[in-house]
Design a protein around this motif. Sequence first.
Motif, PDB file in Angstrom:
ATOM      1  N   SER A   1      30.805  41.556  43.928  1.00  0.00           N
ATOM      2  CA  SER A   1      29.446  41.014  44.091  1.00  0.00           C
ATOM      3  C   SER A   1      28.950  41.072  45.527  1.00  0.00           C
ATOM      4  O   SER A   1      27.735  41.127  45.762  1.00  0.00           O
ATOM      5  N   ASN A   2      29.870  41.086  46.504  1.00  0.00           N
ATOM      6  CA  ASN A   2      29.465  41.060  47.906  1.00  0.00           C
ATOM      7  C   ASN A   2      29.731  42.369  48.642  1.00  0.00           C
ATOM      8  O   ASN A   2      28.919  42.800  49.464  1.00  0.00           O
ATOM      9  N   ASP A   3      30.869  42.988  48.360  1.00  0.00           N
ATOM     10  CA  ASP A   3      31.274  44.193  49.085  1.00  0.00           C
ATOM     11  C   ASP A   3      31.759  45.233  48.088  1.00  0.00           C
ATOM     12  O   ASP A   3      32.889  45.168  47.606  1.00  0.00           O
ATOM     13  N   ILE A   4      30.915  46.205  47.787  1.00  0.00           N
ATOM     14  CA  ILE A   4      31.247  47.189  46.762  1.00  0.00           C
ATOM     15  C   ILE A   4      32.376  48.121  47.172  1.00  0.00           C
ATOM     16  O   ILE A   4      32.907  48.862  46.341  1.00  0.00           O
ATOM     17  N   THR A   5      32.776  48.089  48.435  1.00  0.00           N
ATOM     18  CA  THR A   5      33.876  48.949  48.883  1.00  0.00           C
ATOM     19  C   THR A   5      35.232  48.341  48.567  1.00  0.00           C
ATOM     20  O   THR A   5      36.266  48.998  48.760  1.00  0.00           O
ATOM     21  N   THR A   6      35.261  47.101  48.116  1.00  0.00           N
ATOM     22  CA  THR A   6      36.507  46.443  47.750  1.00  0.00           C
ATOM     23  C   THR A   6      36.503  46.131  46.258  1.00  0.00           C
ATOM     24  O   THR A   6      35.463  46.193  45.591  1.00  0.00           O
TER      25      THR A   6
ATOM     26  N   VAL B   1      29.631  50.519  28.007  1.00  0.00           N
ATOM     27  CA  VAL B   1      30.203  49.777  29.123  1.00  0.00           C
ATOM     28  C   VAL B   1      29.036  49.307  29.986  1.00  0.00           C
ATOM     29  O   VAL B   1      28.087  50.062  30.244  1.00  0.00           O
ATOM     30  N   PHE B   2      29.100  48.047  30.408  1.00  0.00           N
ATOM     31  CA  PHE B   2      28.010  47.409  31.158  1.00  0.00           C
ATOM     32  C   PHE B   2      28.564  46.937  32.487  1.00  0.00           C
ATOM     33  O   PHE B   2      29.595  46.262  32.541  1.00  0.00           O
ATOM     34  N   VAL B   3      27.869  47.252  33.586  1.00  0.00           N
ATOM     35  CA  VAL B   3      28.345  46.953  34.937  1.00  0.00           C
ATOM     36  C   VAL B   3      27.814  45.602  35.401  1.00  0.00           C
ATOM     37  O   VAL B   3      26.602  45.423  35.557  1.00  0.00           O
ATOM     38  N   GLU B   4      28.732  44.673  35.620  1.00  0.00           N
ATOM     39  CA  GLU B   4      28.387  43.343  36.128  1.00  0.00           C
ATOM     40  C   GLU B   4      28.799  43.214  37.597  1.00  0.00           C
ATOM     41  O   GLU B   4      29.537  44.043  38.133  1.00  0.00           O
ATOM     42  N   SER B   5      28.338  42.144  38.241  1.00  0.00           N
ATOM     43  CA  SER B   5      28.809  41.748  39.566  1.00  0.00           C
ATOM     44  C   SER B   5      30.012  40.833  39.388  1.00  0.00           C
ATOM     45  O   SER B   5      29.933  39.828  38.666  1.00  0.00           O
TER      46      SER B   5
END
Length: 311
Positions: free
Chosen positions: A46-51, A146-150
């Motif tokens: 939710s905060n850092d898409i690289t992790t 498939v649904f992409v959540e935070s």
Amino acid sequence: MRSIFIWTCLVATACSDKDVDLEETKQSVAVVSVAPITWNIVGLDSNDITTGPSTYPVGVRITNTGDATATNLTASFAFTTANSFINLIGPSTVSFASLAPGASVDAYFDVDVTRNNAAKGTARRYVVTVSGTGFTTATSPTPREVFVESLVSQARNETLAITGPASVNVGDVVTYVMDAKTATNGYEQLVASLTFRTAGFQVLSTASTYSAPPNATNNKIYADACGWDNLPTSPTYRSCIGPEQFAGGKAGGSVRVTYVVKVVGSGTFPLTGLIYDFSGASYHYNANFGTFNLVVTSNAAPTAVNDSFTV
């Protein structure tokens, strides 16, 4: 048992109603069904898409409900809608030599979400088709997506141990065990899994145990405790609608997942635990994802040595 009815007319000079006998010939057939066994939710941090996680298993269970053996089965994964952020990595097919009456096998595929914030809130639909010999081609239920959540990183979900061989050969059948924990009382939705990549491993079976509810068991990595609505066209999509699949509508606590896998590819494969859930109207994953690993080296199958000689 399916039956083919053959009417035989026994005649001398003419055929009348009383001259007709019914002869029943029974023919065994295979009947294959395909059912999803993984959650429709995937996600990015939710905060850092690289992790955090970005690759998820999408699986189906293939069952032979007939009374004859199905052979030469191939499960094929295909997307039915477009979305450049959601893609398949690794093989799109899984093959099985045969499936006996009453038996089941699982087929998994790796779906990857591009690490882009724009991917969140998007979806992509898919279908798995199973074809082969001795049965009618079968497909997984549609629509399915498939649904992409935070996903929120939380320490209450944690991988505690991963045990199994660190060196294997292609063709080996081996067992791996993950011990993990969640909140004491568990969650409405829970996935506890290891990151077996389909390029290296074929999952043959899974067995999960939970301390909440007491002594709970599961033959999948996905615990649909509350009765989740997976139907994209439903007005209650992505919510708990029941019936509850685990007592109290939650599963988790102390978790153990046992995998039996076949090694199908060579290379180096880091195994890490992925524990993610739905609870309190949000989605979470284990904070130690990717930091607690068992690195498995898969070697090509040993070459047989011919030590015979001729004089």
